[in-house]
Enzyme design. Structure first.
Site, PDB file in Angstrom:
ATOM      1  N   CYS A   1       0.868  -1.181   0.000  1.00 21.32           N
ATOM      2  CA  CYS A   1       0.000   0.000   0.000  1.00 21.32           C
ATOM      3  C   CYS A   1       0.902   1.226   0.000  1.00 21.32           C
ATOM      4  O   CYS A   1       2.111   1.115  -0.152  1.00 21.32           O
ATOM      5  CB  CYS A   1      -0.963  -0.022   1.180  1.00 21.32           C
ATOM      6  SG  CYS A   1      -0.196   0.100   2.804  1.00 21.32           S
TER       7      CYS A   1
ATOM      8  N   ASP B   1      -7.969   4.342   0.260  1.00 21.74           N
ATOM      9  CA  ASP B   1      -7.166   4.566   1.460  1.00 21.74           C
ATOM     10  C   ASP B   1      -7.999   5.337   2.487  1.00 21.74           C
ATOM     11  O   ASP B   1      -8.402   6.462   2.233  1.00 21.74           O
ATOM     12  CB  ASP B   1      -5.920   5.366   1.082  1.00 21.74           C
ATOM     13  CG  ASP B   1      -4.912   5.448   2.214  1.00 21.74           C
ATOM     14  OD1 ASP B   1      -5.227   5.039   3.355  1.00 21.74           O
ATOM     15  OD2 ASP B   1      -3.801   5.925   1.951  1.00 21.74           O
TER      16      ASP B   1
ATOM     17  N   ARG C   1      -3.712  -0.277   4.929  1.00 24.12           N
ATOM     18  CA  ARG C   1      -4.293  -1.290   4.051  1.00 24.12           C
ATOM     19  C   ARG C   1      -3.426  -2.531   3.916  1.00 24.12           C
ATOM     20  O   ARG C   1      -3.924  -3.652   4.021  1.00 24.12           O
ATOM     21  CB  ARG C   1      -4.578  -0.699   2.663  1.00 24.12           C
ATOM     22  CG  ARG C   1      -5.685   0.337   2.662  1.00 24.12           C
ATOM     23  CD  ARG C   1      -5.821   1.008   1.316  1.00 24.12           C
ATOM     24  NE  ARG C   1      -4.624   1.797   1.030  1.00 24.12           N
ATOM     25  CZ  ARG C   1      -4.372   2.404  -0.119  1.00 24.12           C
ATOM     26  NH1 ARG C   1      -5.222   2.292  -1.122  1.00 24.12           N
ATOM     27  NH2 ARG C   1      -3.275   3.115  -0.290  1.00 24.12           N
TER      28      ARG C   1
END
Length: 161
Positions: free
Chosen positions: A11, A120, A17
């Site tokens: 990520c 995100d 994430r």
């Protein structure tokens, strides 16, 4: 299709994430001897994982390891490592930036969900972190089924030989 001994989630900063995805995937592949981990595209210093991401995982009965953010490196790529990213632009950037990049897919692509992007939740509320977790969970469950099926097929093929 290749079988893998390691799954690496990538990520942006490796604080949310990616670590959530690695924690979720570990629940599905721990009996297969596959290691899961995460890295970031841009990690300036080893900061701890996002407390909201840790709390959301804990709320789903999953304990995120107490690691800190780590930068993606050329040495992270090999034939036995599956690299799953959050969106198409990350995948493209990895292939442009790392000359050893191999086995890189978006999570949506690998799970058979096409161009699905994982938003995100950084800087947002706990609800957005929960939504991110739920989206990751659905895709990772599908990806884990594919990985398990590939491992079983490879085992069957080697038993026939």
């Amino acid at each position: 299709m290749n079988t893998y001994s390691r799954i690496l989630f990538v990520c942006a900063g490796n604080t949310c994430r990616g670590p959530m995805a690695a924690t979720i995937m570990q629940q599905f592949v721990q009996d297969m001897g596959i290691l899961t981990d995460s890295r970031g595209m841009v990690v300036l210093f080893p900061e701890p994982y996002n407390p909201k991401a840790v709390a959301v995982c804990a709320g789903h009965g999953m304990i995120m390891p107490s690691n800190s953010a780590a930068q993606l490196e050329n040495t992270d790529f090999d034939n036995n490592t599956l690299v799953l990213v959050m969106n198409q632009s990350m995948k493209q950037k990895i292939y442009e930036s790392y000359d050893r990049a191999i086995n890189v897919y978006t999570l949506g692509e690998f799970a058979g969900a096409g161009e699905t992007e994982i938003a995100d939740p950084y800087g947002r509320g706990i609800d957005e972190y929960n939504q991110c977790f739920e989206q990751l969970y659905v895709l990772i469950e599908k990806a884990a089924e594919i990985i398990r099926k590939n491992m079983e097929e490879e085992k069957d093929d080697s038993n026939r030989q």
